[in-house]
Design an enzyme around this catalytic site. Structure first.
Site, PDB file in Angstrom:
ATOM      1  N   ALA A  13       0.795  -1.238   0.000  1.00 13.59           N
ATOM      2  CA  ALA A  13       0.000   0.000   0.000  1.00 13.59           C
ATOM      3  C   ALA A  13       0.827   1.287   0.000  1.00 13.59           C
ATOM      4  O   ALA A  13       0.258   2.372   0.139  1.00 13.59           O
ATOM      5  CB  ALA A  13      -1.004   0.030   1.158  1.00 13.59           C
ATOM      6  N   ALA A  14       2.140   1.178  -0.174  1.00 11.26           N
ATOM      7  CA  ALA A  14       2.947   2.406  -0.263  1.00 11.26           C
ATOM      8  C   ALA A  14       2.479   3.248  -1.454  1.00 11.26           C
ATOM      9  O   ALA A  14       2.362   4.477  -1.363  1.00 11.26           O
ATOM     10  CB  ALA A  14       4.427   2.058  -0.401  1.00 11.26           C
ATOM     11  N   GLY A  15       2.194   2.574  -2.568  1.00 13.75           N
ATOM     12  CA  GLY A  15       1.707   3.291  -3.753  1.00 13.75           C
ATOM     13  C   GLY A  15       0.357   3.942  -3.494  1.00 13.75           C
ATOM     14  O   GLY A  15       0.070   5.038  -3.991  1.00 13.75           O
ATOM     15  N   ASP A  16      -0.487   3.284  -2.718  1.00 19.05           N
ATOM     16  CA  ASP A  16      -1.801   3.855  -2.401  1.00 19.05           C
ATOM     17  C   ASP A  16      -1.647   5.108  -1.544  1.00 19.05           C
ATOM     18  O   ASP A  16      -2.332   6.106  -1.756  1.00 19.05           O
ATOM     19  CB  ASP A  16      -2.665   2.825  -1.654  1.00 19.05           C
TER      20      ASP A  16
END
Ligand code: RIB
Length: 318
Positions: free
Chosen positions: A259-262
């Protein structure tokens, strides 16, 4: 739906993540002993909404989520967790015929992960969901889209939002095996591929800033208005259609990259909804993504604005 606050709307998937941690991930046909597990909110649509909701706490910006869940216990759990992040769920629909989406996630000792998503209700999202969310899409300042719901629905949502003047941000994740629908490219204001998505969409690996710039040019030529290439530990290359630049990575110790991209996209939306200039919005997004890797979980890894501001102050752009 009268509300004078600027709105960020995420239109996309909702999952419950079943996450197991082990020293290493199993190879095909192998069983390994795990160390711990968790059953938590995930899904790219809901992660982006939750992360934006946490950032926006007390800021005067409203965050909402449109998508589908099943009428099951995972759906109930997703609702409860999203409410905790302050996300308005009025545009969220329930589907009695589908199960809430899930993701089976394995994470190894170095924080590396592999994910299998069973989309369930997410894969039934269609133009009726766009119609049901139309007031929200039309009122939003920024609309966050991803590819865990069918592309036809993504296209319809993007069209509706852009026609009403919203800024449309597409995270092309998971990497689309057969590319994007032709008509979708021109409905995207900002495309935010990571390294593998950039390769999938352009055939170029953004291993250097020069390669990322070439890939961004190819993506701009397809009709998107701006591109952010997330280069992982190499930072972010951005092109806003006129100017371009490279934002250096933050120095952090990652423990979990889920979820880093989120969180990156949520930070971008939060900054743009506040009218921040593009390079500053990119920096804020990078800080959000970096901080998310220092915490376990998906939506739960989302940073508070105070943590983002502190990281940016501690590591100013050179
Ligand atoms: O982007 C991370 C998300 O991808 C996880 O939360 C999982 O649900 C998958 O959708």
């Amino acid at each position: 739906m009268p509300n004078a606050k600027p709105l960020i709307l995420s239109f996309g998937s909702i999952n419950i993540d079943l996450t197991a941690r082990a020293a290493r991930l199993p190879r095909p046909g192998e069983t390994v002993h795990g160390e711990s597990y968790a059953v938590m909110l995930g899904g790219k649509g809901s992660n982006q909404a939750a992360a934006a909701g946490r950032l926006a706490d007390g800021s005067g910006i409203q965050v909402a989520l449109a998508g589908r869940i099943g009428q099951d216990s995972f759906g109930t759990q997703a609702r409860q967790e999203l409410e905790r992040f302050g996300v308005d769920l009025a545009p969220l629909r329930e589907d009695a015929a589908q199960a809430t989406g899930i993701a089976l996630i394995g994470i190894d000792g170095s924080g590396e992960n592999c994910i299998t998503v069973v989309g369930g209700a997410n894969m039934a999202v269609d133009e009726t969901d766009v119609a049901a969310a139309s007031e929200w899409l039309e009122r939003a300042a920024v609309v966050l889209l991803q590819l865990e719901v069918p592309q036809q629905a993504v296209l319809a949502a993007a069209r509706k939002a852009r026609a009403a003047g919203a800024l449309v941000v597409l995270d092309p994740a998971p990497a689309p095996e057969h590319g994007l629908l032709d008509a979708l490219w021109q409905e995207i204001d900002i495309l935010t591929p990571n390294e593998s998505e950039t390769f999938q969409l352009t055939g170029l690996r953004p291993d250097t800033v020069e390669d990322a710039a070439k890939a961004a040019d190819l993506l701009l030529a397809k009709g998107v208005k701006a591109v952010l290439v997330k280069m992982g530990s190499r930072g972010v290359f951005w092109h806003d259609g006129t100017q371009s630049g490279h934002s250096a990575p933050f120095r952090i110790e990652p423990v979990d990259t889920v979820a880093a991209g989120d969180c990156f996209n949520a930070g971008l939306a939060f900054a743009l909804a506040q009218g921040k200039p593009f390079p500053e919005a990119v920096r804020i997004a990078s800080a959000c993504g970096a901080l998310a890797t220092t915490r376990h979980g998906a939506a739960d890894a989302a940073p508070e604005w105070e943590a983002v501001a502190a990281l940016m102050a501690a590591q100013p752009e050179a």
